[in-house]
Structures are given as structure tokens and as C-alpha cells.
Design an enzyme around this catalytic site. Structure first.
Site, PDB file in Angstrom:
ATOM      1  N   LYS A 126      54.899  57.722  21.606  1.00  0.00           N
ATOM      2  CA  LYS A 126      55.181  57.971  20.182  1.00  0.00           C
ATOM      3  C   LYS A 126      55.883  59.315  20.054  1.00  0.00           C
ATOM      4  O   LYS A 126      55.703  60.210  20.885  1.00  0.00           O
ATOM      5  CB  LYS A 126      53.891  57.982  19.363  1.00  0.00           C
ATOM      6  CG  LYS A 126      54.079  57.624  17.893  1.00  0.00           C
ATOM      7  CD  LYS A 126      54.292  56.131  17.692  1.00  0.00           C
ATOM      8  CE  LYS A 126      54.403  55.785  16.211  1.00  0.00           C
ATOM      9  NZ  LYS A 126      54.529  54.333  16.009  1.00  0.00           N
ATOM     10  N   ASP A 166      59.529  54.238  12.464  1.00  0.00           N
ATOM     11  CA  ASP A 166      58.160  54.321  11.955  1.00  0.00           C
ATOM     12  C   ASP A 166      58.290  54.920  10.556  1.00  0.00           C
ATOM     13  O   ASP A 166      59.384  54.899   9.967  1.00  0.00           O
ATOM     14  CB  ASP A 166      57.279  55.180  12.876  1.00  0.00           C
ATOM     15  CG  ASP A 166      55.788  55.088  12.552  1.00  0.00           C
ATOM     16  OD1 ASP A 166      55.172  54.075  12.893  1.00  0.00           O
ATOM     17  OD2 ASP A 166      55.250  56.025  11.927  1.00  0.00           O
TER      18      ASP A 166
END
Length: 456
Positions: A126, A166
Site C-alpha cells: 500500500k 484508492d
């Protein structure tokens, strides 16, 4: 082995001080794994959990860009590459002012298990930045994305690390990021980013994939308990892409969606957010850049806006029965008092849509009081599944049509539900122990790969 799990949890907290979101998800996941540790003492012998909670690599960098006033701005950028035991690191980029290492680590750690659950060959990672795209011009967003990629490009690649979008990183941002990567490397590596636009290698159906996957998972959860999703009253939070995809699929399956929400409050629509016009309006709200949901009640006068409130109390506010709640907005959005409201209203099903939307105590309470709780890492895996399908599309130089994507995604979500239910039954004696089952099913595949590869 409970002591082993507890030691690793405490070690993680000590080594990552102040990173509360990371602590929370590590505690929730590892606690679920206690019976697996009991059955596999070799995992403690090779410090498997200690290795699992520590990223294989973490990169922090500054991002220097110039705003429309000619002023130099400096933001922080991050990429945590957590685990590559079953494939290249895979996980989104988040641009939001509250981004700091604790949030990126929690998301990256969750991504290990979410990606593993898909059954596809992708590891967990991430990244992101404390940059806020809201209120910025397209030119400012472009300059920031170009500066961000100028540092990030050296750490990613189709067989190394494949970022996606995201929160705060949509089609616009992915386009700017990909353009800069192509400029720097002088290569058209279509597989280096997913969530791309259709003209340059994107996947049809990707935008709605997470929401569709959530509803398909919830459908399986209901079926396993003798219920149908058709005609169910559903309340969700948020109004972004995940909420939009969820609303769309609920409409397709005949459920009645009655709430959406934003930072300004929540909307209750007694007629249901269940028409093409209403579902499409969620996209208009998001595209406005105002990040508020109140205008929905102006466009559809039968709807009611509750300023400053969350939809978890809609049963009490409106005196109605909600069959299922699906939080689709943000982490730690549902606290203990909200869980109490959900249960007191008689709701039996709860399915997480956002990443870690429920605090640990609230989640435990809901697991005890509801018939079934669908965990985020399982239910919202549709987005990453489609990212992997996009990677396959790019490597095969082909184009999948909407129905091809939907068919693959639907089967993947069924498989994910079955894996969670089977693991819950095996280790907890309960097919509805889906939270624990998701952690275990995701972990076992990764653990086997790590054991096979030695101490790396």
C-alpha cells in the site's frame, strides 16, 4: 500458542508507536489466528508472525510540486511493500490529508490477506501521500502526481509492485501517474498500474467492481442462512465509487437501499435509492468535488437529510427495520455506540464494505449479536480481484467485455465466501465465523508460501 500471538501483538505496538490503525488490524487478525498457531507449532519456530507484521520494504519520500499560485508545496509520500510470498506487491495509493505511516501500514497489512483470498497470484502492499486532491485544480493534481511518480517509479513494476487507486486516487490521478511513469521509463508497461482508463489498457467494469463484489459476498452470506437479498432493506454509508457500485448491484438484485452518507451527515430515502436516476446521481455528487451528500435531498424531495449524523441510527431516527448495514466510507466509522444502535434496531446482518470501518470492540459486539458479519478484507476484495484481471488482460494483450469481467468477479466472490465459511467451520465450529475465517483462509496460503521459500 495464545502467548505467542500476544507477544507478537505487543512487539508490533512497541516497534510502531502511535500507529493506532496498524495496531488495531494486527490485533484483530493475529487474535483470529490463534487456533492455526496451535495446529502449526513450526510457525513460531521460524518467527512467521514476526515476519508477517514487518513490511519487507518501506519507502518514505518527499513530494515537491508547485501550486497554481507559483508557490512550492511539500508533501510526504509512502509505499510499504508488505509481503510478496505469493506474487508481486499489490495495493492502492491513497491521497488524503490524514495519511501517515499507521494508515498505510494497516492498509498494506490487510492487503496481504485480501489479495490472498482472491486465489490470485498477488502479494500485499500500500502507498499514498498526505496530499489532498479536494479543491485542487486539474493542473495542480497533475503536477503533484508527476512529482509523486518521479520518486515512486524506481520501486514499482509489473513483476515487482503494482499500485492502483484508492481514496483520493481515481481515474484522473491514475492517468497522470501512468503518463509520468511512461515518460520516465520510456516504456508502455500496461501492467505497472491498474485502474487505468479504458483507452490505454483499463478494465471494463473496474469502477463498480468493489461495490458489486461486496453485494455478491453479502448475497452468499444471506443464502447460507436461508435468506435472500431480494426485497431486503439495506443501509450504507458513503457516496463514492464503492457506495455507487454497491447501490447499483443492490438495485440489480432487487434490494431496497435507504441511506447514503457524507462528512456533512446522512440521507434517508424512504422510496429507496433504487432507480437508475438515483444511483447515477451518486456519481454527480462525487464529481462535484464538494464532498457533501445534502444536495440529494434537494433533488429528491421525499428524501430527508440528517445533518451531522451517521446512518447507523436510522432505525431509531425513522422507526424502521434495516435488514443489513454495509459501511462503505472510511476506517473506524462504526464505534461501539453505533454497533449498539444497529443491534437494538433488530438488524441481523452486517457486511463491511470499506477498509476496517469498524473498531475492534464494535466488531466483536456485532459478531456476538448479529446472525453473520462479513469482513472487509473478504467482502471488498472485488476491486483487487479486478485489478488482477486487468493485469492479465494487459499481459495477454486482449480486452475483456463487461459480462466477462462480471462473470469472473462473481465466481471469485463466491469462492472467497466459501473459503471464509469453511475456515470458520474448521477452526471455530461455525460457518458464520466469517471474520476469523477470512483471516485464516488468507493467512494459510501466504504461510505455506513463506515456509516453502525459507527465511527471506
Amino acid at each position: 500458542m495464545a502467548n505467542y500471538v500476544e507477544r507478537v501483538i505487543e512487539l508490533c505496538k512497541k516497534n510502531n508507536p502511535g500507529e493506532l490503525e496498524f495496531h488495531q488490524t494486527v490485533e484483530e487478525v493475529l487474535t483470529s489466528l490463534a487456533p492455526v498457531m496451535d495446529a502449526n507449532p513450526q510457525y513460531e519456530e521460524c518467527a512467521l508472525l514476526e515476519r508477517l507484521v514487518e513490511p519487507e520494504r518501506g519507502v518514505t519520500f518527499r513530494v515537491v510540486w508547485v501550486d497554481d499560485e507559483g508557490k512550492v508545496q511539500v508533501n510526504k509520500g509512502y509505499r510499504y511493500q508488505f509481503n510478496s510470498a505469493i506474487g508481486p506487491y499489490k495495493g492502492g495509493l491513497r491521497f488524503a490529508p490524514n495519511v501517515y505511516p499507521g494508515i498505510i501500514k494497516f492498509l498494506g497489512f490487510e492487503q496481504i490477506f485480501k489479495n490472498s483470498l482472491t486465489g490470485l497470484p498477488i502479494g500485499g502492499g500500500k502507498g499514498g501521500s498526505d496530499f489532498d486532491p479536494n479543491g485542487k485544480s486539474d493542473a495542480e493534481v497533475m503536477r503533484f502526481c508527476q512529482a509523486f511518480m518521479t520518486e515512486l517509479y524506481r520501486h514499482i513494476g509489473p513483476d515487482t509492485d503494482v499500485p492502483a487507486g484508492d481514496l483520493g486516487v481515481g481515474a484522473r490521478e491514475i492517468g497522470y501517474l501512468f503518463g509520468q511513469y511512461k515518460r520516465i521509463t520510456d516504456r508502455f508497461d500496461g501492467g505497472v498500474l491498474t485502474g487505468k482508463g479504458i483507452p490505454y489498457g483499463g478494465l471494463l467494469g473496474r469502477t463498480e467492481a468493489t461495490g458489486f463484489g461486496i453485494v455478491w459476498y453479502a448475497e452468499e452470506m444471506l443464502k447460507a442462512n436461508g435468506e435472500e437479498i431480494k426485497d431486503k432493506v439495506v443501509a450504507i454509508s458513503g457516496f463514492g465509487n464503492v457506495s455507487w457500485g454497491t447501490a447499483w448491484q443492490l438495485q440489480r438484485l432487487g434490494a431496497k437501499l435507504v441511506t447514503i452518507s457524507g462528512p456533512d451527515g446522512y440521507i434517508y430515502d424512504p422510496d429507496g435509492i433504487s432507480t437508475d436516476e438515483k444511483v447515477a446521481y451518486l456519481l454527480e455528487l462525487r464529481a462535484s468535488g464538494k464532498n457533501i451528500c445534502a444536495p440529494y435531498a434537494e433533488k429528491f424531495p421525499n428524501a430527508k437529510f440528517y445533518a451531522g449524523k451517521k446512518p447507523w441510527g436510522v432505525q431509531q431516527d425513522e422507526g424502521i427495520k434495516v435488514d443489513m448495514f454495509i459501511p462503505c466510507a472510511m476506517q473506524n466509522d462504526v464505534h461501539m455506540e453505533h454497533a449498539q444502535q444497529i443491534v437494538d434496531g433488530g438488524c441481523k446482518f452486517y457486511c463491511e464494505g470499506a477498509n476496517m470501518p469498524t473498531t475492534n470492540d464494535a466488531l466483536q459486539f456485532l459478531m456476538e449479536k448479529c446472525v453473520a458479519v462479513g469482513p472487509a478484507k473478504a467482502a471488498n476484495a472485488g476491486g483487487v480481484a479486478c485489478s488482477c484481471i486487468e493485469m492479465g488482460q494487459n499481459s495477454g494483450h486482449t480486452v475483456f467485455q463487461h459480462e466477462d469481467v462480471y462473470a469472473q468477479l462473481h465466481q471469485i466472490m463466491k469462492n472467497i465466501y466459501n473459503a471464509c465459511a469453511e475456515a470458520g467451520e474448521k477452526y471455530y465450529g461455525n460457518k458464520n465465523a466469517l471474520v476469523q475465517g477470512a483471516n485464516i483462509a488468507g493467512f494459510e496460503r501466504v504461510a505455506q508460501a513463506m515456509m516453502a521459500q525459507g527465511l527471506v
